[in-house]
Design a protein around this motif. Structure first.
Motif, PDB file in Angstrom:
ATOM      1  N   ALA A  25      44.235 -13.724  42.463  1.00 13.17           N
ATOM      2  CA  ALA A  25      43.625 -15.104  42.046  1.00 13.17           C
ATOM      3  C   ALA A  25      42.429 -15.365  42.525  1.00 13.17           C
ATOM      4  N   ARG A  26      41.885 -14.518  43.462  1.00 14.56           N
ATOM      5  CA  ARG A  26      40.505 -15.054  43.867  1.00 14.56           C
ATOM      6  C   ARG A  26      39.549 -14.095  42.991  1.00 14.56           C
ATOM      7  N   HIS A  27      39.672 -12.915  42.605  1.00 11.67           N
ATOM      8  CA  HIS A  27      38.687 -12.037  41.781  1.00 11.67           C
ATOM      9  C   HIS A  27      39.106 -11.854  40.250  1.00 11.67           C
ATOM     10  N   GLY A  28      40.174 -12.289  39.797  1.00 15.20           N
ATOM     11  CA  GLY A  28      40.516 -12.143  38.466  1.00 15.20           C
ATOM     12  C   GLY A  28      41.073 -10.519  38.223  1.00 15.20           C
ATOM     13  N   TYR A  29      41.590 -10.152  37.286  1.00 23.02           N
ATOM     14  CA  TYR A  29      42.211  -8.818  37.117  1.00 23.02           C
ATOM     15  C   TYR A  29      41.031  -7.790  37.136  1.00 23.02           C
ATOM     16  N   GLU A  30      39.834  -8.218  36.301  1.00 16.93           N
ATOM     17  CA  GLU A  30      38.945  -7.160  36.395  1.00 16.93           C
ATOM     18  C   GLU A  30      38.225  -6.882  37.740  1.00 16.93           C
ATOM     19  N   GLY A  31      38.016  -8.098  38.349  1.00 17.10           N
ATOM     20  CA  GLY A  31      37.451  -8.205  39.814  1.00 17.10           C
ATOM     21  C   GLY A  31      38.255  -7.563  41.002  1.00 17.10           C
ATOM     22  N   ALA A  32      39.395  -7.559  40.971  1.00 20.28           N
ATOM     23  CA  ALA A  32      40.356  -7.093  41.861  1.00 20.28           C
ATOM     24  C   ALA A  32      40.196  -5.583  41.765  1.00 20.28           C
ATOM     25  N   THR A  33      39.064  -4.922  42.530  1.00 18.47           N
ATOM     26  CA  THR A  33      39.098  -3.333  42.502  1.00 18.47           C
ATOM     27  C   THR A  33      39.733  -2.939  43.470  1.00 18.47           C
ATOM     28  N   VAL A  34      40.121  -1.594  43.436  1.00 15.36           N
ATOM     29  CA  VAL A  34      40.898  -0.877  44.398  1.00 15.36           C
ATOM     30  C   VAL A  34      40.488  -1.142  46.020  1.00 15.36           C
ATOM     31  N   ARG A  35      39.146  -1.039  46.275  1.00 11.14           N
ATOM     32  CA  ARG A  35      38.689  -1.661  47.572  1.00 11.14           C
ATOM     33  C   ARG A  35      39.029  -3.251  47.795  1.00 11.14           C
ATOM     34  N   ARG A  36      38.928  -3.993  46.901  1.00  9.78           N
ATOM     35  CA  ARG A  36      39.503  -5.286  47.459  1.00  9.78           C
ATOM     36  C   ARG A  36      40.874  -5.478  47.355  1.00  9.78           C
ATOM     37  N   LEU A  37      41.673  -4.769  46.713  1.00  7.54           N
ATOM     38  CA  LEU A  37      43.006  -4.529  46.924  1.00  7.54           C
ATOM     39  C   LEU A  37      43.466  -4.091  48.246  1.00  7.54           C
ATOM     40  N   GLU A  38      42.808  -2.981  48.606  1.00 11.12           N
ATOM     41  CA  GLU A  38      43.012  -2.339  50.117  1.00 11.12           C
ATOM     42  C   GLU A  38      42.529  -3.384  51.139  1.00 11.12           C
ATOM     43  N   GLU A  39      41.667  -4.235  51.000  1.00 10.31           N
ATOM     44  CA  GLU A  39      41.148  -5.223  51.854  1.00 10.31           C
ATOM     45  C   GLU A  39      42.333  -6.295  52.004  1.00 10.31           C
ATOM     46  N   ALA A  40      42.730  -6.766  50.935  1.00 11.78           N
ATOM     47  CA  ALA A  40      43.621  -7.705  50.760  1.00 11.78           C
ATOM     48  C   ALA A  40      44.926  -7.620  51.207  1.00 11.78           C
ATOM     49  N   THR A  41      45.560  -6.368  51.126  1.00 12.34           N
ATOM     50  CA  THR A  41      46.796  -5.712  51.501  1.00 12.34           C
ATOM     51  C   THR A  41      46.894  -5.099  52.972  1.00 12.34           C
ATOM     52  N   GLY A  42      45.682  -4.705  53.457  1.00 16.95           N
ATOM     53  CA  GLY A  42      45.446  -4.038  54.732  1.00 16.95           C
ATOM     54  C   GLY A  42      46.154  -2.574  54.639  1.00 16.95           C
ATOM     55  N   LEU A  43      46.093  -2.196  53.387  1.00 11.12           N
ATOM     56  CA  LEU A  43      46.813  -0.547  53.172  1.00 11.12           C
ATOM     57  C   LEU A  43      45.589   0.207  52.434  1.00 11.12           C
ATOM     58  N   SER A  44      45.937   1.231  52.475  1.00 12.47           N
ATOM     59  CA  SER A  44      45.068   2.562  51.675  1.00 12.47           C
ATOM     60  C   SER A  44      45.547   2.087  50.319  1.00 12.47           C
ATOM     61  N   ARG A  45      44.650   3.000  49.537  1.00  9.21           N
ATOM     62  CA  ARG A  45      45.098   3.276  47.939  1.00  9.21           C
ATOM     63  C   ARG A  45      46.100   3.950  47.719  1.00  9.21           C
ATOM     64  N   GLY A  46      46.542   4.942  48.572  1.00  6.38           N
ATOM     65  CA  GLY A  46      47.697   5.744  48.666  1.00  6.38           C
ATOM     66  C   GLY A  46      49.040   4.953  48.991  1.00  6.38           C
ATOM     67  N   ALA A  47      48.821   4.214  49.716  1.00  2.04           N
ATOM     68  CA  ALA A  47      50.089   3.512  50.033  1.00  2.04           C
ATOM     69  C   ALA A  47      50.434   2.375  49.133  1.00  2.04           C
ATOM     70  N   ILE A  48      49.218   2.017  48.629  1.00  2.00           N
ATOM     71  CA  ILE A  48      49.361   0.851  47.274  1.00  2.00           C
ATOM     72  C   ILE A  48      50.058   1.517  46.018  1.00  2.00           C
ATOM     73  N   PHE A  49      49.353   2.605  45.769  1.00  2.00           N
ATOM     74  CA  PHE A  49      49.959   3.179  44.664  1.00  2.00           C
ATOM     75  C   PHE A  49      50.961   4.303  44.750  1.00  2.00           C
ATOM     76  N   HIS A  50      51.461   4.324  45.759  1.00  2.00           N
ATOM     77  CA  HIS A  50      52.612   4.957  46.198  1.00  2.00           C
ATOM     78  C   HIS A  50      53.916   4.156  45.551  1.00  2.00           C
ATOM     79  N   HIS A  51      53.627   2.783  45.724  1.00  2.00           N
ATOM     80  CA  HIS A  51      54.540   1.689  45.362  1.00  2.00           C
ATOM     81  C   HIS A  51      54.516   1.395  43.760  1.00  2.00           C
ATOM     82  N   PHE A  52      53.092   1.528  43.224  1.00  2.00           N
ATOM     83  CA  PHE A  52      53.088   0.833  41.945  1.00  2.00           C
ATOM     84  C   PHE A  52      52.095   2.005  41.284  1.00  2.00           C
ATOM     85  N   ARG A  53      52.342   2.390  40.100  1.00  2.00           N
ATOM     86  CA  ARG A  53      51.690   3.252  39.484  1.00  2.00           C
ATOM     87  C   ARG A  53      50.096   3.356  39.149  1.00  2.00           C
TER      88      ARG A  53
END
Length: 197
Positions: A25-53
């Protein structure tokens, strides 16, 4: 090594979805980088992409989550209630702001226009809401509560267009205080009217 419980996995998935929703919502699809997703979720990329391809799968899961929630409301109370809920905003328990939901919805609309592959994947999910709306209208017609001079398919399309208009109105930041009477009119438009005899 102990197995992780299903409750833990479900809670982690929910944590990812909640954080990702505000990030998209804040950054749009393109702006939602992996780093921003990590910050927003409080989880590592490995944890995020363990649940989502991948990022698109995560975004589609968010959009699908919205569709499932709306479908449940439609089945019980109709599509106009979904619109009323949007105007009211989320409950504290849901932990989302209207801007988060609208941001996701607007990003879906943008990607539908620009990404044919996304459009095909999204069509499968959005059909659920159309089916739920049509089924609700058919039940209302059988109960004698729905006008019978307009095909249910047309009434379904009418309500879906109104929903898109409400979403756009809210997304532009326009005031929603005066929209309840508009939704009353929408409801009245599809309702069966008894002829005075």
């Amino acid at each position: 090594m102990p197995r992780v419980s299903q409750d833990h996995l479900d809670a982690r998935r929910r944590q990812i979805l909640d954080g990702a929703r505000s990030c998209f919502a804040r950054h749009g699809y393109e702006g939602a980088t992996v780093r921003r997703l990590e910050e927003a979720t409080g989880l590592s990329r490995g944890a995020i992409f363990h649940h989502f391809r991948d990022k698109e799968s995560l975004f589609l899961a968010l959009a699908e989550d919205d569709v499932l929630r709306m479908t449940e409301v439609v089945a019980q109370q109709g599509l106009v209630q979904v619109m009323r809920d949007l105007l009211a905003g989320p409950t504290e328990a849901e932990g989302e702001t209207p801007a988060d939901w609208l941001g996701t919805r607007l990003e879906v609309s943008r990607r539908l226009r620009t990404d044919p592959e996304f459009r095909a994947r999204w069509a499968e999910r959005s059909e659920q809401l159309t089916i739920a709306t049509r089924n609700r209208l058919l039940r209302q017609r059988e109960a004698g509560k729905l006008r019978d001079d307009v095909d249910v398919t047309v009434l379904t399309a009418f309500l879906e267009l109104v929903l898109e208009g409400v979403v756009s109105h809210l997304a532009m930041g326009l005031p929603a205080d005066d929209l309840e009477p508009v939704l009353d009119l929408v409801e009245e438009t599809v309702r069966r009217h008894r002829r005075a005899g």
